[in-house]
Design an enzyme around this catalytic site. Structure first.
Site, PDB file in Angstrom:
ATOM      1  N   LYS A  58       0.824  -1.207   0.000  1.00 38.98           N
ATOM      2  CA  LYS A  58       0.000   0.000   0.000  1.00 38.98           C
ATOM      3  C   LYS A  58       0.861   1.261   0.000  1.00 38.98           C
ATOM      4  CE  LYS A  58      -4.275  -1.663   0.130  1.00 38.98           C
ATOM      5  NZ  LYS A  58      -5.097  -1.662   1.341  1.00 38.98           N
ATOM      6  N   ARG A  77      -3.919 -10.182   4.065  1.00 40.99           N
ATOM      7  CA  ARG A  77      -4.209 -10.293   2.628  1.00 40.99           C
ATOM      8  C   ARG A  77      -2.999  -9.729   1.883  1.00 40.99           C
ATOM      9  NH1 ARG A  77      -6.238  -6.701  -1.136  1.00 40.99           N
ATOM     10  NH2 ARG A  77      -7.538  -7.587  -2.809  1.00 40.99           N
TER      11      ARG A  77
END
Length: 303
Positions: free
Chosen positions: A246, A280
């Site tokens: 991210k 995840r």
């Protein structure tokens, strides 16, 4: 939690891996890599071999500036690969979508768990997006099929609430108060998602909560969420962290998506320390190895 006929989590202190399979041309990390069936199935097999316990399918990118796709196109992308995975592999499959119609189709084709980046709250921000030809909400679809679901926090909803409060303060002559603390917003937002779930008859034991790293939060707010993961845990619910590659990693270290794996591993360890059940991730092998080593070391603490 029963996912695909398997009880997960099945061991205290064990973090499960949800492997990401993007079926999109424009995902921020691996867009276009797995749109062909053969490549998608090969990567699925690879992730299973490396330790993935759930495969998470996504057919619409949710990166900043993403291009929305129709429910029809998203369903077509998902269903063909979902059928291929079902035919060849014995592994639970998660479907990442915020469209009720798409989720309903995926569950009907055998998906085991839903993954909603809006936590049942998309219509709060976009009431115009309600599908007049499909009568069920996302929560009603999940309840109808009796499947587990991931409910993620998206800060756009809380930003909207903050803006309303600021407008009220300004009208009343009160000086600007600024945004509330991000951990409070995450907890409040997830509690609202749980209220919607309860109204639809979905039990907490069938819910995984995700604090939503990267979704409408600043770099500093994302760092604070990662530092405060344990504060966001909810009794009775499972917890999932989706921070792989991210922007908080890239912005903090000034790195492009393909060079963010070390940072991703750190977030996986932070999730383990906070007692989360799932991470995840894109790179299953490296994160599984890191978590296995961490778990072995933690076993020594109890000896």
């Amino acid at each position: 939690m029963l996912i695909g006929g398997k009880f997960i989590p099945d061991a205290e202190g064990h973090v499960h891996i949800m492997g990401i399979l993007n079926l999109t041309p424009d995902s921020f990390s691996d867009g276009g890599n797995y749109m062909e069936m053969d490549k998608a199935l090969f990567h699925t097999e690879e992730m299973i071999r490396e330790g993935a316990e759930v495969i998470d399918l996504g057919a619409e990118s949710t990166r900043p500036g993403y291009i929305p796709v129709s429910a029809k196109e998203e369903t077509e992308r998902l269903v063909s690969v979902l059928r291929g995975i079902r035919k060849r592999f014995d592994i639970p499959v998660s479907v990442d979508t915020y469209k009720a119609r798409v989720m309903d189709a995926a569950f009907s084709e055998g998906a085991d768990i839903g993954n909603d980046i809006w936590g049942f709250r998309y219509e709060e921000l976009h009431p115009e997006a309600v599908d007049p030809d499909f009568p069920l909400s996302m929560a009603e679809v999940v309840a109808k099929h009796g499947k587990p679901v991931v409910l993620m926090h998206n800060d756009l909803l809380e930003r909207k609430a903050d803006l309303r409060r600021e407008e009220q303060w300004q009208r009343s002559g009160v000086s600007e108060q600024g945004r509330s603390d991000v951990l409070i917003r995450v907890r409040d937002g997830l509690h609202r998602s749980l209220e919607i779930a309860a109204s639809a008859g979905i039990k907490k034991e069938n819910i995984l909560l995700d604090p939503g790293v990267g979704f409408a939060k600043t770099m500093e707010e994302n760092q604070r969420v990662l530092a405060g993961l344990s504060c966001i845990r909810e009794p009775g619910c499972g917890m999932l962290l989706g921070a792989s590659r991210k922007s908080v990693i890239g912005d903090t270290l000034q790195l492009p998506p393909e060079e963010r794996e070390e940072g991703t591993i750190v977030t996986s360890i932070l999730a383990a320390e906070a007692g989360y059940d799932f991470v995840r991730v894109h790179d299953v092998k490296k994160n599984r190895r890191a978590l296995d080593f961490y778990e072995r070391i933690m076993e020594r603490r109890s000896i």
